[in-house]
Design a protein around this motif. Structure first.
Motif, short mmCIF file in Angstrom:
data_model
loop_
_atom_site.label_atom_id
_atom_site.label_comp_id
_atom_site.label_asym_id
_atom_site.label_seq_id
_atom_site.Cartn_x
_atom_site.Cartn_y
_atom_site.Cartn_z
N UNK A 121 0.71 -1.02 -0.08
CA UNK A 121 0.04 0.05 -0.12
C UNK A 121 1.06 1.20 -0.40
N UNK A 122 1.88 1.39 1.01
CA UNK A 122 2.96 2.36 0.57
C UNK A 122 3.64 2.89 -0.42
N UNK A 123 3.84 1.64 -1.14
CA UNK A 123 4.42 1.79 -2.49
C UNK A 123 3.51 2.28 -3.55
N UNK A 124 2.45 1.74 -3.42
CA UNK A 124 1.57 2.29 -4.53
C UNK A 124 1.12 3.72 -4.21
N UNK A 125 1.11 4.16 -3.20
CA UNK A 125 0.77 5.58 -2.75
C UNK A 125 1.81 6.44 -3.36
N UNK A 126 3.17 5.98 -3.16
CA UNK A 126 4.27 6.69 -3.69
C UNK A 126 4.39 6.84 -5.06
N UNK A 127 4.24 5.52 -5.85
CA UNK A 127 4.38 5.56 -7.05
C UNK A 127 2.71 5.90 -7.99
N UNK A 128 1.91 5.68 -7.34
CA UNK A 128 0.80 6.19 -8.01
C UNK A 128 -0.24 7.12 -7.36
N UNK A 129 0.40 8.03 -6.74
CA UNK A 129 -0.57 9.19 -5.88
C UNK A 129 -1.89 9.27 -5.97
N UNK A 130 -2.25 9.21 -7.45
CA UNK A 130 -3.82 9.45 -7.63
C UNK A 130 -4.73 8.51 -7.58
#
Length: 257
Positions: A63-72
């Motif tokens: 979840x953290x990595x997705x928020x960083x790489x796909x912030x939208x």
């Protein structure tokens, strides 16, 4: 919402409308991540770790990595701590959020005495009647052992009309689920150099309830000492998370284009 007594023609129209809407300017906006098991349901056990804990660690890092790489994209975690979330609630949370993807994280295991089996495999839901499902599939065991599991479902497994509805509903997402599952496995294999046990369709109850493309990925065999070390290590979890994130980004590009 119960669909009993709704004219079948209206159900067909409903599904056609969903398909058309999804094809017009579709964007992935919400992803739900499900850390398997939890609380009093620990899942598989290795020499020193439990599936519920490994799955949670990977889910939170994912979840953290997705928020960083796909912030939208909005990321929803089914659980963030060591709690048991009822199987039907997991899919319900994703459905209520109108999620575009549902990703369930699990660890594999073999019976005692077999410590050599290794690798990753990813499942998509296959439609079958409840009493035709393979209750031996370990990911269904916690659910089947719940004596009230049928009462907790949102449909009547004996109602022919609702069975047809569910079959149609899932058929809308089968191809997309398979596409994502194959991308995940390819990244595990090509990038992480893991043993590829393939993509499989199974009657997994939690996936059958998710009204969106959904997968359950087994990140390694906790019963294999070497893989237990790998899936518990910081480097191993980073590789697993990166493989899933890369697959999601590839899937997103393909679907949205």
């Amino acid at each position: 919402m119960r669909l009993k007594h709704v004219p079948f023609s209206l159900l067909i129209l409903f599904f056609i409308n969903i398909t058309v809407a999804n094809a017009q300017g579709y964007k992935i906006k919400t992803i739900v991540i499900d850390a398997g098991h939890g609380g009093v349901k620990p899942g598989a056990k290795g020499k020193y770790s439990y599936e519920k804990n490994v799955a949670l660690q990977v889910a939170l890092k994912l979840g953290k990595k997705l928020e960083e790489e796909l912030p939208n994209i909005k990321i929803i975690q089914i659980r963030k701590t060591d709690v048991d979330v009822d199987w039907y609630r997991r899919a319900e949370i994703a459905n209520n959020a109108k999620a575009d993807l549902f990703i369930s994280i699990h660890c594999n295991s073999m019976e005692k005495g077999n410590h050599y089996t290794k690798g990753t495999e990813t499942f998509v839901g296959a439609y079958r009647r409840i009493n035709e499902m393979d209750a031996g599939i370990k990911e269904n065991e916690d659910i089947i052992n719940d004596k009230n599991y049928k009462k907790k479902g949102t449909y009547d497994p004996t109602d022919p009309e609702e069975l047809i509805m569910l079959s149609l509903y899932k058929s809308l997402y089968r191809a997309k689920s398979l596409a994502l599952a194959k991308m995940v496995q390819k990244n595990y294999t090509d990038v992480n150099k893991r043993v590829n046990r393939g993509v499989k369709e199974q009657g997994l109850l939690i996936l059958q309830r998710a009204a969106m493309p959904s997968i359950l990925t087994e990140i390694g065999f906790i019963s294999n000492p070497a893989e237990e070390d790998y899936i518990n290590s910081a480097d191993g979890q980073e590789e697993i998370v990166s493989a899933i994130v890369n697959a999601i980004k590839q899937y997103k590009k393909e679907i949205e284009n």
